[in-house]
Write a protein that holds these residues in place. Structure first.
Motif, PDB file in Angstrom:
ATOM      1  N   PHE A  55     -15.824  -7.448   6.263  1.00  0.00           N
ATOM      2  CA  PHE A  55     -15.082  -7.287   5.000  1.00  0.00           C
ATOM      3  C   PHE A  55     -15.468  -8.336   3.957  1.00  0.00           C
ATOM      4  O   PHE A  55     -14.927  -8.356   2.865  1.00  0.00           O
ATOM      5  CB  PHE A  55     -13.571  -7.350   5.265  1.00  0.00           C
ATOM      6  N   LEU A 153      -7.897  -7.553  10.646  1.00  0.00           N
ATOM      7  CA  LEU A 153      -7.536  -6.490   9.693  1.00  0.00           C
ATOM      8  C   LEU A 153      -6.222  -6.817   8.989  1.00  0.00           C
ATOM      9  O   LEU A 153      -6.043  -6.552   7.803  1.00  0.00           O
ATOM     10  CB  LEU A 153      -7.424  -5.142  10.419  1.00  0.00           C
ATOM     11  N   ALA A 157      -5.494  -7.318   5.084  1.00  0.00           N
ATOM     12  CA  ALA A 157      -4.402  -6.617   4.386  1.00  0.00           C
ATOM     13  C   ALA A 157      -3.547  -7.596   3.586  1.00  0.00           C
ATOM     14  O   ALA A 157      -3.110  -7.292   2.474  1.00  0.00           O
ATOM     15  CB  ALA A 157      -3.553  -5.858   5.400  1.00  0.00           C
ATOM     16  N   ARG A 167      -8.527  -4.223  -0.955  1.00  0.00           N
ATOM     17  CA  ARG A 167      -7.673  -3.040  -0.713  1.00  0.00           C
ATOM     18  C   ARG A 167      -8.553  -1.799  -0.632  1.00  0.00           C
ATOM     19  O   ARG A 167      -8.397  -0.963   0.245  1.00  0.00           O
ATOM     20  CB  ARG A 167      -6.639  -2.921  -1.838  1.00  0.00           C
ATOM     21  N   LEU A 170     -10.353  -1.611   2.603  1.00  0.00           N
ATOM     22  CA  LEU A 170      -9.458  -1.190   3.694  1.00  0.00           C
ATOM     23  C   LEU A 170      -9.294   0.328   3.692  1.00  0.00           C
ATOM     24  O   LEU A 170      -9.298   0.960   4.750  1.00  0.00           O
ATOM     25  CB  LEU A 170      -8.094  -1.863   3.552  1.00  0.00           C
TER      26      LEU A 170
END
Ligand code: RP5
Length: 186
Positions: A55, A153, A157, A167, A170
């Protein structure tokens, strides 16, 4: 915003693949800390590292023991906020007090990952991590690898609340996950 495109964060992400204990090697730009009680936890916690890297979240990985290095644990937790960290993921096994000790020293969100243990298969780690006294919260994830992945994760978030780019990532992650299931043929 996650600083994934800067040279600094590239270095941070590269560094995060190894467990690092030297203070001078900790990148100041880390948003998430992945700490664990022992190098024996790394095989599990590398999955948190990999997920954060996927990420593009600047993070650092360290071994810190609530029992074997209590002063270091206290110092790390007390200075986490002023160093710019926003989430701490703490993994430990057995009498797993690391996440609780971190939560005692900081108001940052602390996510606990119970390690699978030899003696009780992780039930000891789970109970030691989850059973915090009212007033000092630890968000406890599943035992072992699923917990390591989900802690990362969850951290993403939390960061995504103020970072639309994360966001979006995700959402894309969930969509890809669902597409994989829909395409699965037995
Ligand atoms: C805990 O004790 C660690 O988090 C690890 O899961 C467990 C065993 O540590 P080692 O004896 O393998 O170093 O503090």
């Amino acid at each position: 915003m996650a600083k994934k495109d800067t040279n600094k964060s590239k270095t941070a992400n590269r560094n995060s693949r190894e467990i690092r204990n030297s203070k001078s090697e900790i990148p100041n730009s880390s948003l998430v800390a992945v700490i664990m009680g022992s190098t024996s936890d790394w095989d599990t916690m590398k999955h948190a590292d990999e997920t954060l890297t996927k990420f593009g979240v600047p993070h650092e990985c360290r071994v810190i023991s609530a029992h074997r290095s209590p002063a270091l644990a206290s110092e790390y937790g007390s200075t986490a906020e002023s160093r710019g960290l926003e989430v701490i993921i703490a993994a430990a096994g057995g009498a797993a007090h690391l996440a609780g000790v971190m939560a005692a020293h900081t108001t940052l969100p602390v996510l606990g990952v119970p390690m699978r243990s030899e003696a009780l298969n992780g039930l000891d780690s789970l109970l030691a991590t989850v059973q915090m006294p009212g007033g000092i919260p630890v968000g406890t994830l599943a035992i072992g690898k699923p917990g390591a992945v989900n802690a990362a994760l969850f951290a993403v978030a939390i960061l995504a609340n103020s970072r639309p780019e994360l966001r979006q990532k995700l959402h894309e992650f969930r969509e890809a996950q669902e597409a994989k299931i829909r395409e699965t043929k037995l």
